[in-house]
Scaffold this motif. Structure first.
Motif, PDB file in Angstrom:
ATOM      1  N   SER A 192       1.548  -8.198   2.549  1.00 14.94           N
ATOM      2  CA  SER A 192       2.739  -7.362   2.492  1.00 14.94           C
ATOM      3  C   SER A 192       2.728  -6.584   1.187  1.00 14.94           C
ATOM      4  O   SER A 192       1.848  -6.767   0.343  1.00 14.94           O
ATOM      5  CB  SER A 192       4.012  -8.210   2.618  1.00 14.94           C
ATOM      6  OG  SER A 192       4.136  -9.107   1.533  1.00 14.94           O
ATOM      7  N   ALA A 219       9.074  -5.094  -1.861  1.00 14.75           N
ATOM      8  CA  ALA A 219       9.479  -4.954  -0.462  1.00 14.75           C
ATOM      9  C   ALA A 219      10.552  -5.998  -0.195  1.00 14.75           C
ATOM     10  O   ALA A 219      11.025  -6.664  -1.118  1.00 14.75           O
ATOM     11  CB  ALA A 219       8.286  -5.102   0.476  1.00 14.75           C
ATOM     12  N   LEU A 279       2.974  -1.017  -4.173  1.00 14.38           N
ATOM     13  CA  LEU A 279       3.209   0.301  -3.593  1.00 14.38           C
ATOM     14  C   LEU A 279       2.465   1.365  -4.400  1.00 14.38           C
ATOM     15  O   LEU A 279       2.174   1.172  -5.583  1.00 14.38           O
ATOM     16  CB  LEU A 279       4.699   0.634  -3.597  1.00 14.38           C
ATOM     17  CG  LEU A 279       5.647  -0.294  -2.837  1.00 14.38           C
ATOM     18  CD1 LEU A 279       7.085   0.188  -3.010  1.00 14.38           C
ATOM     19  CD2 LEU A 279       5.293  -0.374  -1.364  1.00 14.38           C
ATOM     20  N   ARG A 327       5.419   4.115  -1.936  1.00 15.76           N
ATOM     21  CA  ARG A 327       5.132   3.980  -0.515  1.00 15.76           C
ATOM     22  C   ARG A 327       4.106   2.881  -0.302  1.00 15.76           C
ATOM     23  O   ARG A 327       3.319   2.553  -1.193  1.00 15.76           O
ATOM     24  CB  ARG A 327       4.579   5.299   0.061  1.00 15.76           C
ATOM     25  CG  ARG A 327       5.529   6.466  -0.018  1.00 15.76           C
ATOM     26  CD  ARG A 327       4.859   7.761   0.420  1.00 15.76           C
ATOM     27  NE  ARG A 327       4.609   7.799   1.855  1.00 15.76           N
ATOM     28  CZ  ARG A 327       3.414   7.711   2.426  1.00 15.76           C
ATOM     29  NH1 ARG A 327       2.326   7.548   1.683  1.00 15.76           N
ATOM     30  NH2 ARG A 327       3.279   7.777   3.732  1.00 15.76           N
ATOM     31  N   HIS A 328       4.092   2.323   0.913  1.00 19.13           N
ATOM     32  CA  HIS A 328       3.044   1.363   1.266  1.00 19.13           C
ATOM     33  C   HIS A 328       1.673   2.026   1.124  1.00 19.13           C
ATOM     34  O   HIS A 328       1.454   3.129   1.633  1.00 19.13           O
ATOM     35  CB  HIS A 328       3.213   0.897   2.709  1.00 19.13           C
ATOM     36  CG  HIS A 328       4.303  -0.117   2.893  1.00 19.13           C
ATOM     37  ND1 HIS A 328       5.626   0.217   2.982  1.00 19.13           N
ATOM     38  CD2 HIS A 328       4.246  -1.479   3.015  1.00 19.13           C
ATOM     39  CE1 HIS A 328       6.348  -0.876   3.155  1.00 19.13           C
ATOM     40  NE2 HIS A 328       5.545  -1.920   3.165  1.00 19.13           N
ATOM     41  N   ILE A 388       5.317  -5.003   7.260  1.00 12.79           N
ATOM     42  CA  ILE A 388       5.645  -3.699   6.692  1.00 12.79           C
ATOM     43  C   ILE A 388       7.102  -3.372   6.987  1.00 12.79           C
ATOM     44  O   ILE A 388       7.517  -3.364   8.149  1.00 12.79           O
ATOM     45  CB  ILE A 388       4.744  -2.594   7.285  1.00 12.79           C
ATOM     46  CG1 ILE A 388       3.282  -2.848   6.914  1.00 12.79           C
ATOM     47  CG2 ILE A 388       5.191  -1.211   6.805  1.00 12.79           C
ATOM     48  CD1 ILE A 388       2.307  -1.886   7.595  1.00 12.79           C
ATOM     49  N   ALA A 389       7.876  -3.117   5.949  1.00 10.65           N
ATOM     50  CA  ALA A 389       9.237  -2.615   6.132  1.00 10.65           C
ATOM     51  C   ALA A 389       9.166  -1.093   6.166  1.00 10.65           C
ATOM     52  O   ALA A 389       8.738  -0.466   5.196  1.00 10.65           O
ATOM     53  CB  ALA A 389      10.139  -3.077   4.996  1.00 10.65           C
ATOM     54  N   ASN A 390       9.572  -0.508   7.281  1.00  8.47           N
ATOM     55  CA  ASN A 390       9.452   0.938   7.446  1.00  8.47           C
ATOM     56  C   ASN A 390      10.717   1.493   8.097  1.00  8.47           C
ATOM     57  O   ASN A 390      10.935   1.266   9.290  1.00  8.47           O
ATOM     58  CB  ASN A 390       8.227   1.265   8.313  1.00  8.47           C
ATOM     59  CG  ASN A 390       7.842   2.731   8.228  1.00  8.47           C
ATOM     60  OD1 ASN A 390       7.733   3.270   7.133  1.00  8.47           O
ATOM     61  ND2 ASN A 390       7.653   3.359   9.365  1.00  8.47           N
ATOM     62  N   ASN A 426      10.886   1.482   3.825  1.00 11.57           N
ATOM     63  CA  ASN A 426      10.742   0.339   2.934  1.00 11.57           C
ATOM     64  C   ASN A 426      12.036   0.026   2.199  1.00 11.57           C
ATOM     65  O   ASN A 426      12.779   0.910   1.801  1.00 11.57           O
ATOM     66  CB  ASN A 426       9.632   0.601   1.907  1.00 11.57           C
ATOM     67  CG  ASN A 426       9.320  -0.624   1.073  1.00 11.57           C
ATOM     68  OD1 ASN A 426       9.176  -1.720   1.609  1.00 11.57           O
ATOM     69  ND2 ASN A 426       9.224  -0.460  -0.237  1.00 11.57           N
TER      70      ASN A 426
END
Length: 360
Positions: free
Chosen positions: A117, A121, A141, A145-146, A164-166, A168
């Motif tokens: 991960s 996040a 990040l 961003r990822h 993945i938090a999208n 984020n």
């Protein structure tokens, strides 16, 4: 008599190292400590528009049936399947998105497995890894961003999940659907990708990853009614994935892990287009105002696809958040120099700016 709590040898060793998730100081405690009549809550990303009026009406009707268990295979699941264009056996319900995430980890992770991960996040990803005895592989990040390329490079034969938090949380950044698709295709087939899309409904149109379980059998999409629908207090969320994955998740899901009231409110909120537009409008207008004011105050911020903004103070944020708390305004510090600030109503946003101006 010996206290049980002193017998650490009896406790699951994975639990001992966990720092519990902290939602922040309770509002009642803040009111008491600082003698406040009102507290503006801009730290939990709650919907400034409040709950869906249709959901409130549905709750009034549903209250008469609370002696009955919820129908886990009933209208809510059917409506969600229709909304996402998937068969009904591709949907699993949970006590909020956090519950769905926990069910996923309990289903697939053994001690020694890896979970990849990002950092920073959603902290719950990391906590779930600790509780399961997994190795948390944290990838920083890149420009908030990822970094999907770096995350893919960290995948090994021990990797079971990529989370993945999208958009984020806490930076509010979004990965384009095409970029996510390429990332998924680059991974081994035995690696599951979990897309936590709690805030996706606030994103610009066309940014929703087009999940089709038959085409993406290794993807689990997780969503919630806590944000756009304004039902955080009812704790209702869901997952969408391949039916074979749902079959496994159902082995772990607690019986009746949601409530009949939450079902009724969530189902009604799906139809409340006026509330959805009002919620989006508040966020759009709030972004314009706060971006302008942050720039005037010389604050760096990350343009957001959510109902919160990541602000970098370039100095320890603790003193600023404490000063705002004394004035009855709560924001969420993000180690070490930044804060995540929920977009509130016009009045709340103006109060925030005034408080920041006198404490910077």
């Amino acid at each position: 008599m010996r206290a049980f709590c002193t017998q650490t040898r009896l406790v699951n060793p994975f639990v001992l190292a966990v720092r519990p998730y902290s939602p922040g100081m309770p509002l009642s405690a803040i009111r008491r400590e600082f003698g406040l009549d009102e507290v503006i809550q801009l730290s939990c990303n709650e919907n400034a528009a409040g709950p869906s009026p249709l959901a409130m009406k549905a709750l009034d009707a549903a209250i008469f049936d609370i002696h009955r268990y919820p129908d886990d295979e009933g209208p809510l699941k059917l409506a969600l399947a229709h909304r996402h264009g998937v068969p009904v056996n591709s949907v699993v319900l949970g006590h909020g998105a956090t519950d769905i995430l926990e069910i996923i980890v309990r289903t697939f992770i053994n001690p020694g497995d890896q979970i990849v991960s990002a950092v920073p996040a959603f902290p719950w990803f990391h906590i779930l890894g600790q509780l399961s005895g997994a190795e948390n592989v944290l990838v920083p990040l890149r420009e908030h961003r990822h970094d999907l390329e770096a995350m893919a490079a960290k995948v090994t034969e021990k990797t079971k999940l990529v989370m993945i938090a999208n958009p984020n949380n806490p930076t509010g950044t979004l990965l384009p659907p095409a970029e996510i698709g390429r990332f998924i295709e680059s991974l081994p087939e035995n690696v599951l990708v979990v897309l936590d899309e709690a805030y996706i409904e606030y994103a610009d149109p066309g940014q929703d990853f087009p999940l089709q379980p038959e085409l993406h059998p290794s993807v689990i999409m997780v969503r919630t009614f806590s944000k756009m629908s304004g039902l955080a207090g009812l704790r209702i969320g869901y997952g969408v994935c391949h039916p074979k994955i749902v079959d496994l998740l159902e082995k772990v899901r607690q019986p009746f892990n949601t409530t009949a009231l939450a079902h009724a409110a969530a189902l009604a909120s799906l139809q409340d287009t006026d509330h959805i537009e009002k919620s989006r409008s508040i966020v759009r207008e709030g972004k314009v105002f706060l971006y302008r004011e942050f720039e005037r105050l010389g604050l760096d911020y990350v343009p957001t696809q959510t109902n919160f903004i990541f602000v970098d103070f370039h100095r320890p944020a603790a003193a600023i958040t404490q000063a705002l708390m004394k004035k009855g305004i709560l924001i969420r510090p993000v180690p070490e120099n930044a804060a995540r600030i929920t977009i509130g109503s016009a009045v709340q946003n103006a109060r925030l700016v005034g408080a920041l101006e006198s404490n910077l």
